[in-house]
Design a protein around this motif. Structure first.
Motif, mmCIF file in Angstrom:
data_model
loop_
_atom_site.group_PDB
_atom_site.id
_atom_site.type_symbol
_atom_site.label_atom_id
_atom_site.label_comp_id
_atom_site.label_asym_id
_atom_site.label_seq_id
_atom_site.Cartn_x
_atom_site.Cartn_y
_atom_site.Cartn_z
ATOM 1 N N VAL A 250 0.818 -1.208 0.000
ATOM 2 C CA VAL A 250 0.000 0.000 0.000
ATOM 3 C C VAL A 250 0.854 1.260 0.000
ATOM 4 O O VAL A 250 0.646 2.160 -0.811
ATOM 5 C CB VAL A 250 -0.976 -0.009 1.205
ATOM 6 N N PHE A 251 1.833 1.335 0.924
ATOM 7 C CA PHE A 251 2.589 2.581 1.084
ATOM 8 C C PHE A 251 3.720 2.777 0.078
ATOM 9 O O PHE A 251 4.145 3.905 -0.151
ATOM 10 C CB PHE A 251 3.134 2.693 2.507
ATOM 11 N N LYS A 252 4.202 1.700 -0.515
ATOM 12 C CA LYS A 252 5.317 1.858 -1.460
ATOM 13 C C LYS A 252 4.914 1.597 -2.913
ATOM 14 O O LYS A 252 5.575 2.074 -3.826
ATOM 15 C CB LYS A 252 6.470 0.945 -1.063
ATOM 16 N N GLN A 253 3.823 0.832 -3.121
ATOM 17 C CA GLN A 253 3.448 0.481 -4.490
ATOM 18 C C GLN A 253 2.134 1.108 -4.964
ATOM 19 O O GLN A 253 1.881 1.131 -6.151
ATOM 20 C CB GLN A 253 3.346 -1.048 -4.626
ATOM 21 N N ILE A 254 1.296 1.587 -4.053
ATOM 22 C CA ILE A 254 0.012 2.168 -4.464
ATOM 23 C C ILE A 254 -0.037 3.670 -4.180
ATOM 24 O O ILE A 254 -0.203 4.466 -5.101
ATOM 25 C CB ILE A 254 -1.178 1.444 -3.793
ATOM 26 N N PHE A 255 0.094 4.077 -2.914
ATOM 27 C CA PHE A 255 -0.047 5.488 -2.550
ATOM 28 C C PHE A 255 0.878 6.441 -3.320
ATOM 29 O O PHE A 255 0.439 7.522 -3.697
ATOM 30 C CB PHE A 255 0.155 5.687 -1.050
ATOM 31 N N PRO A 256 2.129 6.089 -3.584
ATOM 32 C CA PRO A 256 2.996 7.059 -4.276
ATOM 33 C C PRO A 256 2.665 7.271 -5.766
ATOM 34 O O PRO A 256 3.194 8.175 -6.387
ATOM 35 C CB PRO A 256 4.401 6.447 -4.162
ATOM 36 N N TYR A 257 1.770 6.453 -6.316
ATOM 37 C CA TYR A 257 1.494 6.510 -7.759
ATOM 38 C C TYR A 257 0.048 6.928 -8.001
ATOM 39 O O TYR A 257 -0.892 6.194 -7.691
ATOM 40 C CB TYR A 257 1.783 5.156 -8.404
ATOM 41 N N GLN A 258 -0.125 8.096 -8.601
ATOM 42 C CA GLN A 258 -1.441 8.667 -8.814
ATOM 43 C C GLN A 258 -2.322 7.773 -9.690
ATOM 44 O O GLN A 258 -3.519 7.609 -9.416
ATOM 45 C CB GLN A 258 -1.296 10.048 -9.439
ATOM 46 N N ASN A 259 -1.768 7.189 -10.733
ATOM 47 C CA ASN A 259 -2.565 6.335 -11.624
ATOM 48 C C ASN A 259 -3.079 5.099 -10.891
ATOM 49 O O ASN A 259 -4.204 4.658 -11.117
ATOM 50 C CB ASN A 259 -1.750 5.917 -12.852
ATOM 51 N N ARG A 260 -2.261 4.535 -10.021
ATOM 52 C CA ARG A 260 -2.689 3.366 -9.246
ATOM 53 C C ARG A 260 -3.777 3.750 -8.248
ATOM 54 O O ARG A 260 -4.693 2.964 -7.992
ATOM 55 C CB ARG A 260 -1.499 2.742 -8.532
#
Length: 176
Positions: free
Chosen positions: A121-131
């Protein structure tokens, strides 16, 4: 700074904490009146000054950071209300984030799958706006297609979160 055992929390704290910021704290106590956890508890270790002292003691090898150290770092709300009150301009928010990051890699309080979910969640989803947009779209579909109603009627969330409910924490309402 002390010599730490390889792979220990102390070694990670030595690497991650900004030692200059730790030594900038003058121990004046101006932060105490701004800190909500200190106001609530009145415990020195529950204040920015106390937590900085604990961090410095761990880095200097005066104390071994353990569960009590973890708890003190995690009790901080991270509101940074103490920063404007500090005449030495100590970047407390930066220090607490660095300490928590070091703790997260060493903690035994979290199960392996919780660490995995947090990392995702914190390294692969939240930092990426498209995700994040994709996740939002998925949640909208979950509501609009009627899947949410089915989940509520069948009690599937309660089955999935049964282990949490048994341990006194009911998170099932978060997903209904």
């Amino acid at each position: 700074m002390a010599k730490a055992a390889p792979g220990s929390l102390q070694e990670t704290l030595i690497k991650k904490l900004d030692y200059e910021q730790l030594t900038n704290c003058m121990r004046c106590g101006f932060c105490l009146s701004a800190c909500p956890t200190f106001k609530e508890t009145g415990v020195e270790a529950e204040s920015p000054r106390g937590r900085i002292s604990l961090m410095k003691a761990a880095v200097d090898g005066i104390m071994e950071p353990g569960l009590r150290f973890e708890d003190q770092m995690n009790h901080c709300l991270g509101c940074r209300a103490c920063e404007p009150a500090c005449p030495a301009d100590v970047k407390y928010g930066q220090l607490i984030e660095q300490a928590r990051d070091a703790i997260e890699t060493h903690t035994k309080q979290h199960r392996w799958w919780i660490k995995g979910v947090r990392k995702l969640v914190f390294k692969q989803i939240f930092p990426y706006q498209n995700r994040m947009r994709l996740l939002g779209t998925g949640l909208q579909l979950y509501k609009k297609t009627g899947i949410q109603a089915i989940v509520r009627k069948t009690g599937a969330v309660k089955v999935f979160f049964g282990a949490f409910i048994q341990h006194g924490k009911d998170y099932s309402g978060c997903f209904e």
